[in-house]
Scaffold this motif. Sequence first.
Motif, mmCIF file in Angstrom:
data_model
loop_
_atom_site.group_PDB
_atom_site.id
_atom_site.type_symbol
_atom_site.label_atom_id
_atom_site.label_comp_id
_atom_site.label_asym_id
_atom_site.label_seq_id
_atom_site.Cartn_x
_atom_site.Cartn_y
_atom_site.Cartn_z
ATOM 1 N N UNK A 286 0.836 -1.205 0.000
ATOM 2 C CA UNK A 286 0.000 0.000 0.000
ATOM 3 C C UNK A 286 0.874 1.261 0.000
ATOM 4 N N UNK A 287 1.998 1.194 0.719
ATOM 5 C CA UNK A 287 2.806 2.432 0.844
ATOM 6 C C UNK A 287 3.696 2.686 -0.369
ATOM 7 N N UNK A 288 4.324 1.619 -0.912
ATOM 8 C CA UNK A 288 5.279 1.880 -2.004
ATOM 9 C C UNK A 288 4.961 1.143 -3.313
ATOM 10 N N UNK A 289 3.897 0.339 -3.354
ATOM 11 C CA UNK A 289 3.453 -0.247 -4.619
ATOM 12 C C UNK A 289 4.207 -1.484 -5.066
ATOM 13 N N UNK A 290 5.065 -2.057 -4.234
ATOM 14 C CA UNK A 290 5.743 -3.299 -4.612
ATOM 15 C C UNK A 290 6.198 -4.025 -3.348
ATOM 16 N N UNK A 291 6.087 -5.362 -3.356
ATOM 17 C CA UNK A 291 6.642 -6.147 -2.259
ATOM 18 C C UNK A 291 6.832 -7.587 -2.734
ATOM 19 N N UNK A 292 7.839 -8.238 -2.186
ATOM 20 C CA UNK A 292 8.053 -9.663 -2.489
ATOM 21 C C UNK A 292 8.158 -10.402 -1.163
ATOM 22 N N UNK A 293 7.288 -11.426 -1.004
ATOM 23 C CA UNK A 293 7.209 -12.141 0.270
ATOM 24 C C UNK A 293 7.356 -13.626 0.001
ATOM 25 N N UNK B 84 -6.199 -8.573 -2.404
ATOM 26 C CA UNK B 84 -5.293 -7.543 -2.928
ATOM 27 C C UNK B 84 -5.467 -7.406 -4.442
ATOM 28 N N UNK B 85 -5.736 -8.528 -5.123
ATOM 29 C CA UNK B 85 -5.997 -8.445 -6.579
ATOM 30 C C UNK B 85 -7.259 -7.632 -6.845
ATOM 31 N N UNK B 86 -8.281 -7.862 -6.007
ATOM 32 C CA UNK B 86 -9.509 -7.073 -6.183
ATOM 33 C C UNK B 86 -9.241 -5.589 -5.962
ATOM 34 N N UNK B 87 -8.199 -5.282 -5.200
ATOM 35 C CA UNK B 87 -7.840 -3.874 -4.957
ATOM 36 C C UNK B 87 -6.869 -3.362 -6.029
ATOM 37 N N UNK B 88 -6.674 -4.128 -7.077
ATOM 38 C CA UNK B 88 -5.896 -3.655 -8.226
ATOM 39 C C UNK B 88 -4.460 -4.138 -8.269
ATOM 40 N N UNK B 89 -4.026 -4.965 -7.299
ATOM 41 C CA UNK B 89 -2.628 -5.435 -7.313
ATOM 42 C C UNK B 89 -2.462 -6.521 -8.373
ATOM 43 N N UNK B 90 -1.265 -6.545 -8.966
ATOM 44 C CA UNK B 90 -0.919 -7.655 -9.869
ATOM 45 C C UNK B 90 -0.076 -8.619 -9.056
ATOM 46 N N UNK B 91 -0.523 -9.888 -8.976
ATOM 47 C CA UNK B 91 0.194 -10.817 -8.102
ATOM 48 C C UNK B 91 0.670 -12.026 -8.886
ATOM 49 N N UNK B 92 1.935 -12.356 -8.700
ATOM 50 C CA UNK B 92 2.501 -13.555 -9.335
ATOM 51 C C UNK B 92 3.202 -14.381 -8.269
ATOM 52 N N UNK C 4 4.140 -8.904 -5.590
ATOM 53 C CA UNK C 4 2.935 -8.076 -5.697
ATOM 54 C C UNK C 4 3.302 -6.677 -6.172
ATOM 55 N N UNK C 5 2.537 -6.183 -7.165
ATOM 56 C CA UNK C 5 2.775 -4.869 -7.752
ATOM 57 C C UNK C 5 1.499 -4.046 -7.735
ATOM 58 N N UNK C 6 1.626 -2.800 -7.351
ATOM 59 C CA UNK C 6 0.492 -1.879 -7.453
ATOM 60 C C UNK C 6 1.098 -0.505 -7.685
ATOM 61 N N UNK C 7 1.684 -0.366 -8.892
ATOM 62 C CA UNK C 7 2.488 0.835 -9.180
ATOM 63 C C UNK C 7 1.702 2.135 -8.983
ATOM 64 N N UNK C 8 0.459 2.156 -9.488
ATOM 65 C CA UNK C 8 -0.325 3.385 -9.325
ATOM 66 C C UNK C 8 -1.045 3.463 -7.981
ATOM 67 N N UNK C 9 -0.758 2.547 -7.087
ATOM 68 C CA UNK C 9 -1.437 2.515 -5.773
ATOM 69 C C UNK C 9 -2.608 1.542 -5.774
#
Length: 430
Positions: free
Chosen positions: A111-118, A138-146, A154-159
Amino acid sequence: MDKIKIIGGNQLNGKIYISGAKNAALPLICAGLLTDEPVTLTNMPILSDIKSLNALLTQLGTEIEEQDNKSGKHESKTYIYRTKKFSSLIAPYDYVRKMRASYYVLGPVLARVGHVELSLPGGCAIGARPMDIHLNSLEQMGAKIEIKNGYVVADAKGGLKGANIIFPKASVGATCNILMAATLAKGTTRIENAAKEPEIGDLIDLLIDMGAKIEGKNTSILTIEGVKTLHGATHAVISDRIEAGSYAIAAAITKGRIELVNAHAEHLQTPLNILRAMDIKVTEKPESIVIDARNALMQGQDIMTDYYPGFPTDLQAQFMALMTVVPGASLVTENIWENRFMHVPELMRMGANINVHGFASAIVRGVKRLSGAPVMATDLRASFALVLAGLAAEGETIVNRVYHLDRGYEKLEEKLRGVGADIERIKESD
Ligand code: UD1
């Protein structure tokens, strides 16, 4: 590896101070990742799980200041967390495998920086423990998850964006993760079938103090209106209802009387009612609970684990230990985790009479006395169940794999010795 040695048979009497709740502290620590300002947490328990999560946050770039507090005999920690900026967005396998709750970094960092790997936490002793609800939400909130090389990327570049989410199960972890993520999302998020455990209420209190807009605390529908930034705050962690419930059972199984100082009865109503049904005197005071089993005519009781305010799965093993020495039959049904009867064979080695039916039910028929034995458990709460059995048993019990207990029970031997138990830790080198 350290062991715990118990000589059973002592009636326990006195006061035990209940520490801050581990399961509240873990998401609260990660809430600090949502802001570049300091978040101060007081009444923090001294536990290895907290140290493990602190180590992960340090790796991500959080500065952590630690202070010792002492009030009377009780010690606790205050931690000040500050993540001005991230030095890494990766939560590596070596940290996550030590403690699954590391997954709480996912929502806040994304949410804060638009990218994380866990690193995916994988299974554990009590079940498969999937993360599908966290990731789908998180996908429903617009994140791209692989999923790549064992990691959630997880990516959410535009937030992240607000969404209407319906949880298929009232998952505690997913509720905390999505709550934290939604505080900084654009627009409004509505979570239906959210978990209502008190630890979630504690997280909501901190998030609101940090400037989040959240409605629906203690209900199954949470509405979060995203804000641009959050700020620092100071928060005292609620007391640990599972630790309190575990020591309530220690009073019951030794037919003693223990005052659980700093415990909150409103968080424990279902288990306390089972104790009352067993003729145990339970007195609720504003700052403590007194459990008096000295003259109780105990009888077996049926318990069935459920989401809060139902019977907590984290007290199932401890209650089963009690039922092994109470006259009559008790039916124990586990509805949350698919593999949470691993304490049964160990209790049986101590003389308990238990029949497991399928994966979810066990019938316990009370025996007159357990007898001490070397035992070991595969998870935290099951380990405490074996300590309880050892307190009631005739002779010596050695509980192996003490590191499970150190994850979630602060100063276990000290607290039990303080009320009259014959218990000591045998250090590896002894
Ligand atoms: C938390 C507690 C744990 C407690 C559990 C249930 C912490 C650190 N741990 O664990 O002590 O036993 O709540 O009260 O607070 N599920 C899914 N998909 C998901 C997530 C969960 O199917 O994405 C299922 C699980 O397999 C389980 C049920 O939902 O059957 C409840 O799990 P959940 O509430 O998420 O447990 P945790 O938050 O991991």
